[in-house]
Design a protein around this motif. Structure first.
Motif, mmCIF file in Angstrom:
data_model
loop_
_atom_site.group_PDB
_atom_site.id
_atom_site.type_symbol
_atom_site.label_atom_id
_atom_site.label_comp_id
_atom_site.label_asym_id
_atom_site.label_seq_id
_atom_site.Cartn_x
_atom_site.Cartn_y
_atom_site.Cartn_z
ATOM 1 N N ARG A 81 54.909 -26.953 -79.660
ATOM 2 C CA ARG A 81 53.509 -26.961 -78.853
ATOM 3 C C ARG A 81 53.318 -28.351 -77.982
ATOM 4 O O ARG A 81 52.693 -28.417 -76.844
ATOM 5 C CB ARG A 81 52.365 -26.499 -79.719
ATOM 6 C CG ARG A 81 51.306 -26.127 -79.147
ATOM 7 C CD ARG A 81 50.114 -25.840 -80.311
ATOM 8 N NE ARG A 81 50.205 -26.974 -81.098
ATOM 9 C CZ ARG A 81 49.479 -28.205 -81.138
ATOM 10 N NH1 ARG A 81 48.637 -28.597 -80.117
ATOM 11 N NH2 ARG A 81 49.518 -28.791 -82.254
ATOM 12 N N GLN A 82 53.490 -29.284 -79.052
ATOM 13 C CA GLN A 82 53.158 -30.506 -78.468
ATOM 14 C C GLN A 82 53.944 -30.939 -77.137
ATOM 15 O O GLN A 82 53.578 -31.612 -76.174
ATOM 16 C CB GLN A 82 53.552 -31.510 -79.613
ATOM 17 C CG GLN A 82 52.461 -31.757 -80.696
ATOM 18 C CD GLN A 82 52.598 -32.508 -82.032
ATOM 19 O OE1 GLN A 82 53.652 -32.475 -82.421
ATOM 20 N NE2 GLN A 82 51.821 -33.313 -82.267
ATOM 21 N N ALA A 92 55.363 -28.865 -75.333
ATOM 22 C CA ALA A 92 54.667 -28.251 -74.014
ATOM 23 C C ALA A 92 53.770 -28.851 -73.271
ATOM 24 O O ALA A 92 53.324 -28.685 -71.976
ATOM 25 C CB ALA A 92 54.711 -26.712 -74.363
ATOM 26 N N GLU A 93 52.934 -29.345 -74.208
ATOM 27 C CA GLU A 93 51.731 -30.036 -73.586
ATOM 28 C C GLU A 93 51.760 -31.301 -72.774
ATOM 29 O O GLU A 93 51.462 -31.735 -72.001
ATOM 30 C CB GLU A 93 50.866 -30.318 -74.770
ATOM 31 C CG GLU A 93 49.707 -29.353 -75.079
ATOM 32 C CD GLU A 93 48.975 -29.682 -76.350
ATOM 33 O OE1 GLU A 93 48.512 -28.755 -76.962
ATOM 34 O OE2 GLU A 93 48.767 -30.717 -76.611
ATOM 35 N N GLU A 94 52.907 -31.841 -73.489
ATOM 36 C CA GLU A 94 53.216 -33.389 -72.869
ATOM 37 C C GLU A 94 54.207 -33.363 -71.551
ATOM 38 O O GLU A 94 54.165 -34.314 -70.813
ATOM 39 C CB GLU A 94 53.822 -34.271 -73.938
ATOM 40 C CG GLU A 94 52.848 -34.412 -75.111
ATOM 41 C CD GLU A 94 53.190 -35.775 -75.855
ATOM 42 O OE1 GLU A 94 54.045 -36.563 -75.412
ATOM 43 O OE2 GLU A 94 52.491 -35.874 -77.154
ATOM 44 N N PRO A 135 54.725 -30.422 -68.802
ATOM 45 C CA PRO A 135 54.138 -29.371 -68.167
ATOM 46 C C PRO A 135 55.314 -28.500 -67.933
ATOM 47 O O PRO A 135 55.321 -27.309 -68.027
ATOM 48 C CB PRO A 135 53.545 -29.679 -67.293
ATOM 49 C CG PRO A 135 52.911 -31.176 -67.608
ATOM 50 C CD PRO A 135 54.176 -31.803 -68.163
#
Ligand code: FAD
Ligand code: PYC
Length: 404
Positions: A139-140, A142-144, A146
């Motif tokens: 998840r982290q 994917a956030e960092e 994009p």
């Protein structure tokens, strides 16, 4: 418009070789030039020549993809690469030359549970050595990042990643030119188009080099010739455990900024960053065969781009502009050789394989100290050629990031 370039000052002199130097460095890549600079600046050895068969920085220094990080597993290598990282952090100021060092973060993706375990171990080991590192979950990641495909639908879904936020990229040519200009200003002779063809020895000690411009004497000689180091050792009368392989890279047409860090995957096997000009800078592993042609095979290009499109489907229609190869000198434990040799006063600094650009300042610094004192710098000692007799190998294949 070229008329505006007519009266530019030369960045360095074009000297005639002296009959004898205190130290000759063979190889005018980043490592050789850094060695010469630190010899003159830090260790007071100014009667130095760098002997380069082509032009300065035209070897792997000009051909690499400029990833800088220090997240190696074992204490010996973590300390060596972290020494380099600290020098990178002040290098533009030190050289008064903008090497465009950009600490934009380097991610090493994990695609399996074993990747996650190995990465946790490496990040913990890094932190114990004072090297920054974090382990992120999917998840982290994917956030960092994009545009990275972090879905479950890929061949090897992404489970997490390490990130070294102090890692990043630098401008490779600027590193060579910055060191060259600074070394020249301190009196170092930079001898281009001067090929070393052999070593002259007396009583088991080197006393100079035979070149296409004649004999040049030296009290000590340091050989820093990357992919050509096996040949140089042969000329000096011994063998080194090196294999030379092509390693390729590609750049795309320039596009608007889409990637603001460096992303590497050893499982799908490709890595990517974006230059300040907008080109995507892409690479993967070595071409499997041994060779000295500075080019690679089509199969490797296809494999590399498959990996990139798998990670970043958004890039599937970007066109590639250029492709090239360098020759990397790989060792059995994916670690460099920084060492005395069986020939007295002859030292070698090689075996950096696919990962020596990041080490340039640290390698130059410890090699200069070793050449100045005639004794290996403490950070260099574990990288002696003796380790291939004693078995004290430092296996960094896991941290090499580029398979070989
Ligand atoms: P070089 O720059 O190759 O310099 C050696 C010099 O020796 C050359 O200029 C050559 O002409 C000269 N020479 C050879 N024989 C003689 C002779 N007989 N007489 C005189 N001169 C001689 N590393 C990283 O850390 N990060 C990366 O992202 C990265 N990406 C890479 C991508 C590619 C495609 C390649 C090829 C390499 C990559 N590397 C990377 C590895 C890195 O480029 C090298 O480890 C590093 O540049 C080696 O520097 P050097 O100064 O030792 O060698
Ligand atoms: O050592 O990080 C590295 C590297 C990246 C690309 C080639 N080598």
């Amino acid at each position: 418009s070229l008329s505006h370039h007519e009266n530019w000052q030369r960045m360095w002199r074009n000297p005639t070789p002296k009959p004898v130097y205190d130290v000759i460095i063979v190889g005018g890549g980043g490592h050789g030039l850094a060695t010469a600079y630190y010899l003159a600046k830090e260790f007071g050895v100014k009667n130095v020549a760098v002997v380069e068969k082509g032009w300065l920085g035209g070897g792997n220094t000009a051909r690499n993809t400029t990833i800088v990080r220090s997240n190696y597993l074992w204490d010996e290598s973590a300390q060596l690469y972290e020494h380099a990282m600290k020098l990178w952090e002040g290098l533009s100021q030190d050289l008064n030359y903008n090497v465009m060092f950009s600490q934009r973060g380097v991610y090493n993706l994990c695609h399996t549970l074993q990747d996650m375990r190995d990465s946790a171990r490496r990040v913990n080991a890094n932190r114990l050595n004072g090297v920054d590192g974090e382990l992120l979950d999917a998840r982290q990641v994917a956030e960092e990042i994009p545009f990275l495909d972090c879905s479950k639908n890929t061949r090897y879904p992404i489970m997490g990643s390490t990130v070294q936020r102090r890692g990043g990229v630098a401008r490779h040519d600027a590193v060579a030119w910055g060191y060259a200009r600074a070394a020249d200003a301190l009196g170092v002779d930079l001898l281009q188009n001067t090929e070393v063809l052999g070593f002259r020895k007396q009583d088991g000690a080197v006393i100079g080099v035979e070149t296409n411009r004649g004999f040049i004497g030296a009290k000590r000689v340091g050989v820093v010739t990357a992919g050509n180091s096996g040949h140089m050792a042969k000329q000096a009368g011994f063998r080194l455990p090196l294999e030379s392989h092509p390693l390729q890279a590609l750049v795309s047409e320039p596009i608007k900024p889409v990637i603001d860090s460096v992303i590497m995957s050893n499982a799908v096997h490709g890595y990517i960053s974006q230059s300040d000009k907008g080109d995507l800078v892409i690479g993967a592993g070595i071409d499997g065969y041994n060779g000295y042609g500075q080019r690679g095979s089509y199969g490797t290009i296809e494999h590399t781009l498959q990996a990139i499109v798998e990670m970043f489907p958004i890039l599937s229609r970007v066109r590639m502009n250029r492709q090239w190869g360098g020759i990397v000198d790989t060792t059995p434990d994916a670690c460099p050789i920084i060492s005395k040799t069986p020939v007295k006063n002859l030292f070698f600094n090689c075996g950096w394989g696919t990962g020596g650009f990041k080490a340039t300042p640290g390698s130059g610094h410890v090699f200069a100290a070793s050449l100045a004192r005639g004794e290996m710098h403490p950070l260099a000692k574990p990288f002696s050629i003796d380790r291939f007799h004693t078995g004290a190998l430092i296996d960094e294949h896991g941290a090499a990031a580029v398979a070989h």
